[in-house]
Scaffold this motif. Structure first.
Motif, short mmCIF file in Angstrom:
data_model
loop_
_atom_site.label_atom_id
_atom_site.label_comp_id
_atom_site.label_asym_id
_atom_site.label_seq_id
_atom_site.Cartn_x
_atom_site.Cartn_y
_atom_site.Cartn_z
N VAL A 188 9.75 3.54 -1.50
CA VAL A 188 9.75 5.01 -1.60
C VAL A 188 10.83 5.45 -2.57
CG1 VAL A 188 9.96 7.17 -0.31
CG2 VAL A 188 9.05 5.14 0.82
N THR A 189 10.51 6.47 -3.35
CA THR A 189 11.50 7.10 -4.22
C THR A 189 11.61 8.56 -3.82
OG1 THR A 189 11.01 5.62 -6.06
CG2 THR A 189 12.10 7.69 -6.61
N TYR A 190 12.84 9.03 -3.71
CA TYR A 190 13.11 10.44 -3.42
C TYR A 190 13.69 11.06 -4.68
CZ TYR A 190 12.47 8.88 1.33
OH TYR A 190 11.94 8.33 2.47
N ASN A 191 13.05 12.11 -5.16
CA ASN A 191 13.52 12.84 -6.33
C ASN A 191 14.06 14.18 -5.88
OD1 ASN A 191 12.62 10.87 -8.19
ND2 ASN A 191 10.58 11.73 -8.16
N ALA A 195 9.22 13.15 -1.89
CA ALA A 195 9.03 11.75 -1.54
C ALA A 195 7.88 11.23 -2.39
CB ALA A 195 8.70 11.60 -0.06
N CYS A 196 8.10 10.10 -3.04
CA CYS A 196 7.08 9.52 -3.93
C CYS A 196 6.82 8.07 -3.50
CB CYS A 196 7.57 9.53 -5.37
SG CYS A 196 8.09 11.16 -5.95
N ARG A 197 5.55 7.73 -3.49
CA ARG A 197 5.15 6.37 -3.11
C ARG A 197 4.09 5.90 -4.09
NH1 ARG A 197 5.43 2.93 1.97
NH2 ARG A 197 4.69 1.04 0.97
N ALA A 198 4.32 4.75 -4.68
CA ALA A 198 3.36 4.17 -5.63
C ALA A 198 2.72 2.94 -5.02
CB ALA A 198 4.06 3.80 -6.93
N THR A 199 1.43 2.78 -5.28
CA THR A 199 0.71 1.57 -4.90
C THR A 199 0.10 1.01 -6.18
OG1 THR A 199 -1.41 2.67 -4.51
CG2 THR A 199 0.13 2.58 -2.65
N ALA A 200 -0.64 -0.05 -6.04
CA ALA A 200 -1.28 -0.65 -7.21
C ALA A 200 -2.30 0.28 -7.85
CB ALA A 200 -1.94 -1.97 -6.83
N PRO A 208 11.47 6.30 7.86
CA PRO A 208 10.86 5.19 8.61
C PRO A 208 9.33 5.26 8.66
CG PRO A 208 12.66 6.16 9.87
CD PRO A 208 12.42 7.06 8.68
N LEU A 209 8.78 6.46 8.50
CA LEU A 209 7.33 6.64 8.59
C LEU A 209 6.61 6.36 7.27
CD1 LEU A 209 7.42 9.97 10.61
CD2 LEU A 209 7.12 7.64 11.49
N ILE A 210 7.31 6.49 6.16
CA ILE A 210 6.64 6.28 4.87
C ILE A 210 7.16 5.07 4.11
CG2 ILE A 210 5.98 8.69 4.60
CD1 ILE A 210 8.27 8.94 2.54
N SER A 211 8.11 4.36 4.68
CA SER A 211 8.64 3.19 3.98
C SER A 211 7.96 1.90 4.43
CB SER A 211 10.15 3.07 4.20
OG SER A 211 10.45 2.91 5.56
N GLY A 212 7.12 2.00 5.41
CA GLY A 212 6.44 0.82 5.93
C GLY A 212 5.13 0.55 5.24
N GLU A 213 4.15 0.25 6.03
CA GLU A 213 2.82 -0.12 5.54
C GLU A 213 2.25 0.98 4.63
OE1 GLU A 213 -1.17 -0.42 5.21
OE2 GLU A 213 -0.56 0.94 6.80
N PRO A 214 1.83 0.62 3.42
CA PRO A 214 1.42 1.63 2.44
C PRO A 214 0.25 2.51 2.86
CG PRO A 214 1.68 -0.51 1.37
CD PRO A 214 1.83 -0.73 2.85
N LEU A 264 0.52 6.53 2.99
CA LEU A 264 -0.30 7.38 2.13
C LEU A 264 -1.14 8.36 2.95
CD1 LEU A 264 -1.38 4.89 -0.67
CD2 LEU A 264 0.36 6.68 -0.79
N ARG A 265 -1.64 7.94 4.10
CA ARG A 265 -2.39 8.85 4.97
C ARG A 265 -1.51 10.03 5.39
NH1 ARG A 265 -4.72 4.24 6.89
NH2 ARG A 265 -3.30 4.03 8.66
N LEU A 266 -0.28 9.73 5.79
CA LEU A 266 0.64 10.79 6.20
C LEU A 266 0.98 11.70 5.02
CD1 LEU A 266 2.52 12.21 8.17
CD2 LEU A 266 4.24 10.45 7.67
N MET A 267 1.22 11.12 3.87
CA MET A 267 1.54 11.92 2.68
C MET A 267 0.36 12.82 2.30
SD MET A 267 3.75 9.14 0.51
CE MET A 267 4.45 10.27 -0.70
N ARG A 268 -0.85 12.29 2.37
CA ARG A 268 -2.04 13.11 2.08
C ARG A 268 -2.20 14.23 3.10
NH1 ARG A 268 -5.05 7.62 1.23
NH2 ARG A 268 -4.72 7.32 -1.01
N ALA A 269 -1.94 13.94 4.38
CA ALA A 269 -2.02 14.97 5.42
C ALA A 269 -1.01 16.08 5.18
CB ALA A 269 -1.78 14.34 6.80
#
Length: 146
Positions: free
Chosen positions: A47-50, A64-69, A119-125, A129-134
């Motif tokens: 996770v990156t926080y800007n 909060a930013c999260r990148a996947t493949a 803790p909620l967004i640093s784990g399983e991608p 991503l589901r939480l971030m989309r919500a």
């Protein structure tokens, strides 16, 4: 014009000091995107926080930013904390940054949200991503490699 960038970077460093150490975040990275924005970054565990300061508007927001493949997601930490159910209502944090006092208050509330959602967004991608989309995240699909 709002605060100068030196005051901004110093206040972000102070606001994140304890939380960054506890959460294992590296930073602050420093980038001035253009003459209208200043950005300080902390990252760790995927996770990156800007922390983005609008130099003309005098506002601050931590994303909060999260990148996947295959994609990149970005969302404000207050909305993320609401979607996660770790804060009770919208408006619990401020965004003003026209003075050092306002900036400190805004950073204190938003960094607290970082502490709650990390803790909620640093784990399983996928669940992150589901939480971030919500929470209404903006998402960009990465172009396919050829």
């Amino acid at each position: 014009m709002a605060l100068g960038t030196e005051a901004f970077f110093g206040e972000v460093r102070a606001a994140f000091a304890d939380v960054a150490e506890r959460l294992g975040l590296d930073g602050p990275g420093r980038a001035e995107v253009d003459r209208h924005l200043a950005v300080a970054t902390y990252s760790g565990s995927g996770v990156t926080y800007n922390a983005v300061l609008g130099l003309w508007q005098g506002d601050i927001e931590i994303h909060a930013c999260r990148a996947t493949a295959w994609s990149e997601c970005k969302v404000g930490v207050e909305g993320l904390a609401l979607a996660a159910g770790v804060v009770g209502r919208r408006g619990g944090v401020t965004f003003g940054a026209r003075s050092v006092r306002q900036l400190r208050k805004s950073l204190t509330g938003q960094v607290r949200c970082v502490e709650l959602v990390h803790p909620l967004i640093s784990g399983e991608p996928d669940s992150a991503l589901r939480l971030m989309r919500a929470a209404g995240a903006r998402e960009w699909r990465k172009p396919a490699m050829r």
